[in-house]
Motif scaffolding. Structure first.
Motif, PDB file in Angstrom:
ATOM      1  N   ARG A 118     -47.623  -6.353  -1.634  1.00 32.67           N
ATOM      2  CA  ARG A 118     -46.946  -5.722  -0.504  1.00 32.67           C
ATOM      3  C   ARG A 118     -46.984  -4.211  -0.694  1.00 32.67           C
ATOM      4  NH1 ARG A 118     -41.842  -6.875  -1.332  1.00 32.67           N
ATOM      5  NH2 ARG A 118     -42.386  -7.803  -3.299  1.00 32.67           N
ATOM      6  N   GLY A 119     -47.291  -3.470   0.326  1.00 35.92           N
ATOM      7  CA  GLY A 119     -47.427  -2.016   0.248  1.00 35.92           C
ATOM      8  C   GLY A 119     -46.099  -1.300   0.394  1.00 35.92           C
ATOM      9  N   VAL A 120     -45.197  -1.495  -0.559  1.00 36.29           N
ATOM     10  CA  VAL A 120     -43.844  -0.926  -0.460  1.00 36.29           C
ATOM     11  C   VAL A 120     -43.669   0.365  -1.243  1.00 36.29           C
ATOM     12  CG1 VAL A 120     -42.777  -3.164   0.012  1.00 36.29           C
ATOM     13  CG2 VAL A 120     -42.961  -2.353  -2.359  1.00 36.29           C
ATOM     14  N   LEU A 121     -44.664   0.741  -2.028  1.00 34.43           N
ATOM     15  CA  LEU A 121     -44.513   1.927  -2.878  1.00 34.43           C
ATOM     16  C   LEU A 121     -44.924   3.187  -2.120  1.00 34.43           C
ATOM     17  CD1 LEU A 121     -45.919   0.534  -6.263  1.00 34.43           C
ATOM     18  CD2 LEU A 121     -43.533   0.643  -5.493  1.00 34.43           C
ATOM     19  N   ASN A 180     -42.139   8.284  -6.576  1.00 28.97           N
ATOM     20  CA  ASN A 180     -41.468   9.388  -7.283  1.00 28.97           C
ATOM     21  C   ASN A 180     -40.217   8.896  -7.996  1.00 28.97           C
ATOM     22  OD1 ASN A 180     -43.395  11.251  -6.504  1.00 28.97           O
ATOM     23  ND2 ASN A 180     -42.229  11.943  -4.720  1.00 28.97           N
ATOM     24  N   ARG A 181     -39.418   8.079  -7.313  1.00 34.36           N
ATOM     25  CA  ARG A 181     -38.208   7.532  -7.941  1.00 34.36           C
ATOM     26  C   ARG A 181     -38.581   6.604  -9.087  1.00 34.36           C
ATOM     27  NH1 ARG A 181     -33.969   7.613 -10.568  1.00 34.36           N
ATOM     28  NH2 ARG A 181     -32.342   6.100 -10.094  1.00 34.36           N
ATOM     29  N   CYS A 182     -39.630   5.828  -8.892  1.00 31.83           N
ATOM     30  CA  CYS A 182     -40.116   4.925  -9.938  1.00 31.83           C
ATOM     31  C   CYS A 182     -40.490   5.730 -11.186  1.00 31.83           C
ATOM     32  CB  CYS A 182     -41.319   4.156  -9.405  1.00 31.83           C
ATOM     33  SG  CYS A 182     -41.752   2.709 -10.348  1.00 31.83           S
ATOM     34  N   SER A 183     -41.156   6.842 -10.989  1.00 30.70           N
ATOM     35  CA  SER A 183     -41.526   7.716 -12.101  1.00 30.70           C
ATOM     36  C   SER A 183     -40.285   8.207 -12.843  1.00 30.70           C
ATOM     37  CB  SER A 183     -42.342   8.902 -11.573  1.00 30.70           C
ATOM     38  OG  SER A 183     -42.682   9.779 -12.610  1.00 30.70           O
ATOM     39  N   GLU A 184     -39.257   8.606 -12.097  1.00 27.40           N
ATOM     40  CA  GLU A 184     -38.002   9.042 -12.721  1.00 27.40           C
ATOM     41  C   GLU A 184     -37.379   7.931 -13.549  1.00 27.40           C
ATOM     42  OE1 GLU A 184     -35.485  10.224  -9.480  1.00 27.40           O
ATOM     43  OE2 GLU A 184     -36.664  12.023  -9.026  1.00 27.40           O
ATOM     44  N   PHE A 241     -39.910   6.604 -26.190  1.00 27.39           N
ATOM     45  CA  PHE A 241     -41.339   6.712 -25.929  1.00 27.39           C
ATOM     46  C   PHE A 241     -41.521   7.703 -24.788  1.00 27.39           C
ATOM     47  CE2 PHE A 241     -40.210   2.940 -23.343  1.00 27.39           C
ATOM     48  CZ  PHE A 241     -40.738   3.274 -22.101  1.00 27.39           C
ATOM     49  N   ARG A 242     -42.749   8.228 -24.647  1.00 29.45           N
ATOM     50  CA  ARG A 242     -43.002   9.257 -23.635  1.00 29.45           C
ATOM     51  C   ARG A 242     -43.843   8.715 -22.487  1.00 29.45           C
ATOM     52  NH1 ARG A 242     -45.924  14.006 -24.641  1.00 29.45           N
ATOM     53  NH2 ARG A 242     -47.284  12.798 -25.971  1.00 29.45           N
ATOM     54  N   VAL A 243     -43.361   8.900 -21.279  1.00 31.24           N
ATOM     55  CA  VAL A 243     -44.144   8.607 -20.089  1.00 31.24           C
ATOM     56  C   VAL A 243     -44.854   9.911 -19.741  1.00 31.24           C
ATOM     57  CG1 VAL A 243     -44.091   7.900 -17.679  1.00 31.24           C
ATOM     58  CG2 VAL A 243     -42.514   6.844 -19.331  1.00 31.24           C
ATOM     59  N   ILE A 244     -46.147   9.939 -19.934  1.00 24.17           N
ATOM     60  CA  ILE A 244     -46.929  11.163 -19.774  1.00 24.17           C
ATOM     61  C   ILE A 244     -47.351  11.375 -18.327  1.00 24.17           C
ATOM     62  CG2 ILE A 244     -49.072  12.327 -20.478  1.00 24.17           C
ATOM     63  CD1 ILE A 244     -48.741  10.697 -23.139  1.00 24.17           C
ATOM     64  N   GLU A 245     -47.736  10.299 -17.665  1.00 18.72           N
ATOM     65  CA  GLU A 245     -48.202  10.412 -16.277  1.00 18.72           C
ATOM     66  C   GLU A 245     -47.895   9.126 -15.535  1.00 18.72           C
ATOM     67  OE1 GLU A 245     -49.282  12.486 -13.296  1.00 18.72           O
ATOM     68  OE2 GLU A 245     -49.791  13.413 -15.204  1.00 18.72           O
ATOM     69  N   VAL A 246     -47.547   9.265 -14.247  1.00 15.15           N
ATOM     70  CA  VAL A 246     -47.298   8.119 -13.362  1.00 15.15           C
ATOM     71  C   VAL A 246     -47.893   8.464 -12.005  1.00 15.15           C
ATOM     72  CG1 VAL A 246     -45.565   6.674 -12.223  1.00 15.15           C
ATOM     73  CG2 VAL A 246     -45.102   7.580 -14.505  1.00 15.15           C
ATOM     74  N   ASN A 247     -48.629   7.522 -11.428  1.00 14.34           N
ATOM     75  CA  ASN A 247     -49.150   7.678 -10.076  1.00 14.34           C
ATOM     76  C   ASN A 247     -49.632   6.327  -9.598  1.00 14.34           C
ATOM     77  OD1 ASN A 247     -49.817   8.911  -7.676  1.00 14.34           O
ATOM     78  ND2 ASN A 247     -51.152  10.440  -8.603  1.00 14.34           N
ATOM     79  N   GLY A 248     -49.949   6.227  -8.340  1.00 12.46           N
ATOM     80  CA  GLY A 248     -50.431   4.954  -7.836  1.00 12.46           C
ATOM     81  C   GLY A 248     -50.644   4.977  -6.353  1.00 12.46           C
ATOM     82  N   GLU A 249     -50.655   3.785  -5.784  1.00 16.31           N
ATOM     83  CA  GLU A 249     -50.824   3.608  -4.359  1.00 16.31           C
ATOM     84  C   GLU A 249     -49.702   2.719  -3.860  1.00 16.31           C
ATOM     85  OE1 GLU A 249     -54.844   2.483  -3.358  1.00 16.31           O
ATOM     86  OE2 GLU A 249     -55.641   3.766  -4.932  1.00 16.31           O
ATOM     87  N   LYS A 250     -49.779   2.292  -2.609  1.00 14.01           N
ATOM     88  CA  LYS A 250     -48.670   1.541  -2.017  1.00 14.01           C
ATOM     89  C   LYS A 250     -48.434   0.178  -2.652  1.00 14.01           C
ATOM     90  CE  LYS A 250     -48.340   3.826   2.338  1.00 14.01           C
ATOM     91  NZ  LYS A 250     -47.494   3.753   3.477  1.00 14.01           N
ATOM     92  N   ASP A 251     -49.460  -0.391  -3.335  1.00 15.78           N
ATOM     93  CA  ASP A 251     -49.286  -1.733  -3.890  1.00 15.78           C
ATOM     94  C   ASP A 251     -49.417  -1.819  -5.411  1.00 15.78           C
ATOM     95  OD1 ASP A 251     -51.999  -1.300  -4.112  1.00 15.78           O
ATOM     96  OD2 ASP A 251     -52.584  -3.196  -3.192  1.00 15.78           O
ATOM     97  N   HIS A 252     -49.612  -0.687  -6.082  1.00 14.26           N
ATOM     98  CA  HIS A 252     -49.670  -0.707  -7.551  1.00 14.26           C
ATOM     99  C   HIS A 252     -49.380   0.683  -8.110  1.00 14.26           C
ATOM    100  CE1 HIS A 252     -53.744   0.754  -6.668  1.00 14.26           C
ATOM    101  NE2 HIS A 252     -53.746   1.264  -7.890  1.00 14.26           N
ATOM    102  N   ILE A 253     -49.080   0.700  -9.416  1.00 16.74           N
ATOM    103  CA  ILE A 253     -48.733   1.972 -10.060  1.00 16.74           C
ATOM    104  C   ILE A 253     -49.357   2.029 -11.454  1.00 16.74           C
ATOM    105  CG2 ILE A 253     -46.531   1.269 -11.101  1.00 16.74           C
ATOM    106  CD1 ILE A 253     -45.481   3.989  -9.720  1.00 16.74           C
ATOM    107  N   HIS A 254     -49.838   3.211 -11.836  1.00  9.22           N
ATOM    108  CA  HIS A 254     -50.444   3.453 -13.148  1.00  9.22           C
ATOM    109  C   HIS A 254     -49.496   4.300 -13.990  1.00  9.22           C
ATOM    110  CE1 HIS A 254     -54.725   2.438 -12.107  1.00  9.22           C
ATOM    111  NE2 HIS A 254     -54.220   2.585 -10.896  1.00  9.22           N
ATOM    112  N   LEU A 255     -49.461   4.020 -15.293  1.00  6.39           N
ATOM    113  CA  LEU A 255     -48.666   4.808 -16.235  1.00  6.39           C
ATOM    114  C   LEU A 255     -49.498   5.115 -17.472  1.00  6.39           C
ATOM    115  CD1 LEU A 255     -46.709   2.195 -15.235  1.00  6.39           C
ATOM    116  CD2 LEU A 255     -45.063   3.561 -16.433  1.00  6.39           C
ATOM    117  N   LEU A 256     -49.319   6.290 -18.036  1.00  4.42           N
ATOM    118  CA  LEU A 256     -49.865   6.629 -19.339  1.00  4.42           C
ATOM    119  C   LEU A 256     -48.670   6.883 -20.242  1.00  4.42           C
ATOM    120  CD1 LEU A 256     -52.191   7.269 -21.260  1.00  4.42           C
ATOM    121  CD2 LEU A 256     -52.130   9.629 -20.404  1.00  4.42           C
TER     122      LEU A 256
END
Length: 132
Positions: free
Chosen positions: A28-31, A37-41, A52-67
Protein backbone atom coordinates in the motif's frame (compact mmCIF):
# COMPACT_ATOMS: atom_id res chain seq x y z
CA UNK A 1 40.10 10.73 3.82
CA UNK A 2 38.71 10.62 7.35
CA UNK A 3 39.41 7.85 9.84
CA UNK A 4 36.39 5.60 10.51
CA UNK A 5 34.75 5.85 13.91
CA UNK A 6 35.36 2.31 15.10
CA UNK A 7 33.35 0.98 18.03
CA UNK A 8 35.76 -0.06 20.74
CA UNK A 9 34.53 -2.63 23.23
CA UNK A 10 36.29 -4.46 25.99
CA UNK A 11 37.32 -7.30 23.67
CA UNK A 12 36.59 -6.01 20.17
CA UNK A 13 36.92 -3.21 17.68
CA UNK A 14 34.14 -3.15 15.09
CA UNK A 15 32.56 -1.15 12.32
CA UNK A 16 29.40 -2.92 11.10
CA UNK A 17 27.00 -1.52 8.52
CA UNK A 18 23.75 -2.93 7.17
CA UNK A 19 21.45 -1.71 4.40
CA UNK A 20 17.82 -2.57 5.26
CA UNK A 21 14.66 -2.34 3.20
CA UNK A 22 11.18 -2.58 4.75
CA UNK A 23 8.10 -2.94 2.56
CA UNK A 24 4.63 -1.76 3.53
CA UNK A 25 2.19 -4.66 3.95
CA UNK A 26 0.35 -5.35 0.68
CA UNK A 27 2.55 -2.66 -0.94
CA UNK A 28 0.00 0.00 0.00
CA UNK A 29 1.40 3.42 -0.94
CA UNK A 30 0.97 5.06 2.47
CA UNK A 31 4.49 6.41 2.97
CA UNK A 32 4.03 10.00 1.91
CA UNK A 33 6.99 12.34 2.29
CA UNK A 34 5.61 13.51 5.65
CA UNK A 35 5.22 9.92 6.89
CA UNK A 36 8.72 8.99 5.67
CA UNK A 37 10.19 12.01 7.50
CA UNK A 38 8.44 11.00 10.73
CA UNK A 39 9.53 7.40 10.17
CA UNK A 40 13.13 8.61 9.91
CA UNK A 41 12.77 10.47 13.21
CA UNK A 42 11.36 7.37 14.92
CA UNK A 43 14.15 5.16 13.52
CA UNK A 44 16.75 7.62 14.85
CA UNK A 45 15.09 7.68 18.29
CA UNK A 46 15.22 3.87 18.41
CA UNK A 47 18.87 4.01 17.37
CA UNK A 48 19.71 6.47 20.14
CA UNK A 49 18.03 4.28 22.76
CA UNK A 50 19.72 1.10 21.51
CA UNK A 51 23.14 2.66 20.74
CA UNK A 52 23.22 2.26 16.97
CA UNK A 53 23.37 4.95 14.29
CA UNK A 54 20.81 5.49 11.56
CA UNK A 55 22.96 7.10 8.89
CA UNK A 56 20.43 7.50 6.08
CA UNK A 57 16.71 6.90 5.51
CA UNK A 58 14.74 7.32 2.29
CA UNK A 59 12.24 5.49 0.18
CA UNK A 60 9.08 5.59 -1.83
CA UNK A 61 5.38 5.29 -1.04
CA UNK A 62 5.51 1.51 -0.51
CA UNK A 63 8.98 0.84 0.93
CA UNK A 64 11.81 2.44 2.88
CA UNK A 65 15.62 2.05 2.87
CA UNK A 66 17.90 2.48 5.88
CA UNK A 67 21.67 2.51 6.31
CA UNK A 68 22.67 1.62 9.86
CA UNK A 69 25.95 1.30 11.77
CA UNK A 70 25.46 -1.02 14.75
CA UNK A 71 27.30 -2.76 17.61
CA UNK A 72 28.07 -6.49 17.45
CA UNK A 73 25.81 -7.25 20.42
CA UNK A 74 22.74 -6.94 18.15
CA UNK A 75 21.68 -9.34 15.46
CA UNK A 76 20.21 -7.83 12.33
CA UNK A 77 16.87 -9.49 13.10
CA UNK A 78 16.78 -7.79 16.52
CA UNK A 79 17.43 -4.39 14.91
CA UNK A 80 14.69 -5.05 12.36
CA UNK A 81 12.18 -6.15 15.01
CA UNK A 82 12.73 -3.02 17.10
CA UNK A 83 12.73 -0.62 14.14
CA UNK A 84 9.61 -2.10 12.54
CA UNK A 85 7.75 -2.57 15.82
CA UNK A 86 8.28 0.90 17.24
CA UNK A 87 7.76 2.69 13.91
CA UNK A 88 4.57 0.73 13.24
CA UNK A 89 3.09 1.67 16.60
CA UNK A 90 3.92 5.37 16.21
CA UNK A 91 2.96 5.76 12.55
CA UNK A 92 -0.29 3.78 12.77
CA UNK A 93 -1.35 5.90 15.75
CA UNK A 94 -0.19 9.29 14.46
CA UNK A 95 -1.34 8.89 10.83
CA UNK A 96 -4.17 6.32 11.16
CA UNK A 97 -2.46 4.32 8.41
CA UNK A 98 -3.97 0.90 8.96
CA UNK A 99 -7.35 1.15 10.64
CA UNK A 100 -8.49 -2.17 9.14
CA UNK A 101 -5.21 -4.08 9.71
CA UNK A 102 -2.94 -4.51 12.69
CA UNK A 103 0.39 -4.36 10.79
CA UNK A 104 2.04 -1.56 8.85
CA UNK A 105 5.06 -3.50 7.58
CA UNK A 106 5.27 -6.74 5.65
CA UNK A 107 6.80 -9.46 7.87
CA UNK A 108 9.75 -9.82 5.46
CA UNK A 109 12.75 -7.54 5.01
CA UNK A 110 15.89 -7.15 2.90
CA UNK A 111 19.31 -6.87 4.56
CA UNK A 112 22.79 -6.68 3.11
CA UNK A 113 26.05 -5.98 4.89
CA UNK A 114 28.05 -3.10 3.48
CA UNK A 115 30.91 -0.73 4.07
CA UNK A 116 34.65 -0.73 3.94
CA UNK A 117 36.69 -2.13 1.08
CA UNK A 118 35.13 -4.13 -1.78
CA UNK A 119 35.03 -7.91 -1.19
CA UNK A 120 37.64 -8.57 -3.88
CA UNK A 121 40.13 -6.23 -2.15
CA UNK A 122 39.58 -7.96 1.21
CA UNK A 123 39.96 -11.38 -0.42
CA UNK A 124 43.24 -10.26 -2.05
CA UNK A 125 44.49 -8.84 1.27
CA UNK A 126 43.83 -12.15 3.06
CA UNK A 127 45.34 -14.19 0.23
CA UNK A 128 48.56 -12.14 0.48
CA UNK A 129 48.98 -12.48 4.26
CA UNK A 130 51.69 -15.14 4.02
CA UNK A 131 53.64 -13.29 1.29
CA UNK A 132 55.72 -11.09 3.55
Amino acid sequence: MSTPNYRKGRHSVTLLYVHLVFVVKDRRGVLTEDVRNRCSEVFKEVGTKMNFRVIEVNGEKDHIHLLIEYPPKYSISKLVNHLKGVSSRYLRKEYDLTPHQEHLWSPSYFAVSCGGAPIEKIKEYIENQDNK
